[in-house]
Design an enzyme around this catalytic site. Structure first.
Site, PDB file in Angstrom:
ATOM      1  CG  ASN A  17      41.243  43.970  20.825  1.00 48.79           C
ATOM      2  OD1 ASN A  17      40.106  44.301  20.504  1.00 48.79           O
ATOM      3  ND2 ASN A  17      41.858  44.518  21.863  1.00 48.79           N
ATOM      4  CE  LYS A  18      41.867  49.989  17.589  1.00 46.55           C
ATOM      5  NZ  LYS A  18      41.781  50.389  16.151  1.00 46.55           N
ATOM      6  NE  ARG A  74      35.765  52.591  19.126  1.00 45.45           N
ATOM      7  CZ  ARG A  74      35.622  51.997  20.286  1.00 45.45           C
ATOM      8  NH1 ARG A  74      34.654  52.373  21.131  1.00 45.45           N
ATOM      9  NH2 ARG A  74      36.399  51.026  20.671  1.00 45.45           N
ATOM     10  N   GLY A  75      34.040  49.801  17.477  1.00 44.06           N
ATOM     11  CA  GLY A  75      33.951  48.708  18.440  1.00 44.06           C
ATOM     12  C   GLY A  75      33.126  47.588  17.807  1.00 44.06           C
ATOM     13  CB  ALA A  76      33.881  43.982  17.353  1.00 50.19           C
ATOM     14  NE  ARG A 129      36.933  50.333  11.282  1.00 53.34           N
ATOM     15  CZ  ARG A 129      37.333  50.456  12.565  1.00 53.34           C
ATOM     16  NH1 ARG A 129      36.431  50.678  13.524  1.00 53.34           N
ATOM     17  NH2 ARG A 129      38.605  50.349  12.889  1.00 53.34           N
ATOM     18  CD  GLN A 177      40.424  53.837  19.224  1.00 53.42           C
ATOM     19  OE1 GLN A 177      41.564  54.159  19.530  1.00 53.42           O
ATOM     20  NE2 GLN A 177      40.126  53.346  18.035  1.00 53.42           N
ATOM     21  CG  ASP A 181      38.049  44.460  16.624  1.00 53.05           C
ATOM     22  OD1 ASP A 181      38.866  44.751  17.524  1.00 53.05           O
ATOM     23  OD2 ASP A 181      37.146  45.226  16.247  1.00 53.05           O
TER      24      ASP A 181
HETATM   25  O1  MRU Z   1      39.115  50.596  15.713  1.00 55.60           O
HETATM   26  P1  MRU Z   1      38.121  50.332  16.803  1.00 55.60           P
HETATM   27  O2  MRU Z   1      38.006  51.434  17.792  1.00 55.60           O
HETATM   28  O3  MRU Z   1      36.770  49.921  16.230  1.00 55.60           O
HETATM   29  O4  MRU Z   1      38.692  49.074  17.569  1.00 55.60           O
HETATM   30  C1  MRU Z   1      37.962  48.556  18.642  1.00 55.60           C
HETATM   31  C2  MRU Z   1      38.641  47.455  19.348  1.00 55.60           C
HETATM   32  O5  MRU Z   1      39.697  47.002  18.966  1.00 55.60           O
HETATM   33  C3  MRU Z   1      37.895  46.847  20.500  1.00 55.60           C
HETATM   34  O6  MRU Z   1      38.781  46.381  21.465  1.00 55.60           O
HETATM   35  C4  MRU Z   1      37.071  45.661  19.987  1.00 55.60           C
HETATM   36  O7  MRU Z   1      36.258  46.074  18.914  1.00 55.60           O
HETATM   37  C5  MRU Z   1      36.245  45.058  21.031  1.00 55.60           C
HETATM   38  S1  MRU Z   1      34.907  46.079  21.497  1.00 55.60           S
HETATM   39  C6  MRU Z   1      33.974  45.286  22.644  1.00 55.60           C
END
Ligand code: MRU
Length: 350
Positions: free
Chosen positions: A250-251, A47-49, A92, A199, A240
């Site tokens: 973002n999250k 996970r993570g963009a 996603r 996370q 994201d």
């Molecule tokens: O649902 P996730 O864990 O994929 O969400 C991740 C985030 O919101 C991060 O802050 C974002 O992807 C930036 S990662 C460098």
């Protein structure tokens, strides 16, 4: 940290550090097919963009290898491959890096129409490896630009995980923190736990602690108290998807943190590579917000928390309006308001 995304061109497989098991267990998940990668993405093993972008490239490689192994004729190849890569891009919806990476792979394919399937595999292996390497390099630049904004003694609040695990390596928001820390700036980090999948408490704390950066975790609902007491000097998070006007997805919980930072006069920064900027999305209102299974909220480690029959909202992201963002730290420098202009300039559209 060891590479958490490992592609093996000999066996044509992808190994992913399973982030669901961290920090307790460091185990790799073996993906043999694009369907395996899609499952790993949807179930949050990765996970993570920017990490999704890197993995999306390799998923395309596994897709074409699978088709090659089935020896379809060339008309089927086109159709099958288009279907497969569309499914990868849609695994996603919120992080633009995933569809960005798939679009980049598709462009390479379409720009080289005469190649046979073996040549396409080679081309895509090179391209996906380039996406992975370029992301790490971009994060190092983000770190260098962002560290200039960090003062000695700063306490930095971060939300979710925007570190090495969320990228191909090094991290965006945490890249800023790692760079400032290595420069000898005596900083401390507060990591919001980031309900429901934690996370922050699991991954951000794991990464920072391993690197020796002082980190304290807090419940997400402690942000207001900490800011009121002067215990936070800056907020830095990842992103994201950033719309053309600077609105940033973002999250879930990031928007609240930004509002609180504004109310307490604390700078709020987003750190993200240019691949997270989506010029085709005029404002944040247009960004698709993923809704994930209710069980992630109603249960913890498989055990029900709330009464049977009670429903839950599980929006995975929110959008922070551009006016709450002090600066967007990118690999091309720190963008400042008005973001419509600075983003366009950074993307070379002016
Ligand atoms: O649902 P996730 O864990 O994929 O969400 C991740 C985030 O919101 C991060 O802050 C974002 O992807 C930036 S990662 C460098």
């Amino acid at each position: 940290m060891k590479d958490h995304i490992q592609y093996d061109p000999v066996s044509g497989t992808l190994r992913l550090l399973d982030q669901r098991l961290l920090p307790g267990r460091e185990e790799f998940l073996l993906c043999r097919t694009d369907a395996d990668v899609i499952r790993a993405i949807q179930e949050m093993a990765v996970r993570g963009a920017p990490a999704l972008g890197a993995v999306g490239g390799f998923a395309c490689v596994l897709a074409v290898r699978e088709i090659a192994a089935a020896a379809s004729d060339s008309t089927d190849l086109e159709r099958e491959l288009e279907t497969k890569i569309a499914a990868i891009a849609a695994a996603r919806p919120t992080a633009v890096n995933l569809s960005w990476a798939v679009a980049r792979m598709r462009r390479v394919w379409r720009d080289n129409p005469d190649r046979d399937i073996g040549a396409l595999i080679n081309l895509w292996e090179t391209e996906s490896e380039a996406i992975r390497r370029e992301d790490i390099a971009a994060n190092r630049r983000i770190g260098a630009f962002g560290a200039e904004l960090v003062d000695f003694g700063d306490v930095i609040l971060t939300h979710c995980n925007a570190g090495a695990l969320a990228t191909a390596g090094f991290g965006t928001a945490l890249g800023v923190i790692y760079t400032a820390f290595k420069q000898g700036k005596d900083i401390k980090v507060i990591a919001g736990e980031t309900r429901p999948l934690l996370q922050g408490a699991r991954l951000t704390a794991y990464e920072l602690h391993r690197e020796g950066v002082p980190v304290t975790i807090v419940c997400d609902n402690a942000y207001a108290l900490l800011m009121r007491r002067g215990m936070v000097h800056k907020v830095v998070t990842g992103a994201d998807r950033i719309a053309a006007n600077g609105d940033t997805a973002n999250k879930i919980g990031t928007y609240g943190a930004a509002l609180l930072a504004r109310a307490h006069g604390i700078p709020f920064y987003i750190a993200a590579p240019l691949s997270t900027l989506d010029a085709a999305m005029p404002t944040g209102d247009d960004i698709p917000i993923e809704q994930r299974p209710e069980a992630e909220v109603t249960h913890l480690n498989g055990a029900r928390l709330s009464p049977e029959g009670v429903s839950a909202y599980n929006f995975a992201f929110d959008v922070t309006p551009a006016e709450l963002i002090s600066g967007i730290i990118t690999d091309a420098g720190v963008l400042r308001p008005p973001y419509g202009e600075s983003i366009s300039l950074a993307l070379g559209n002016i």
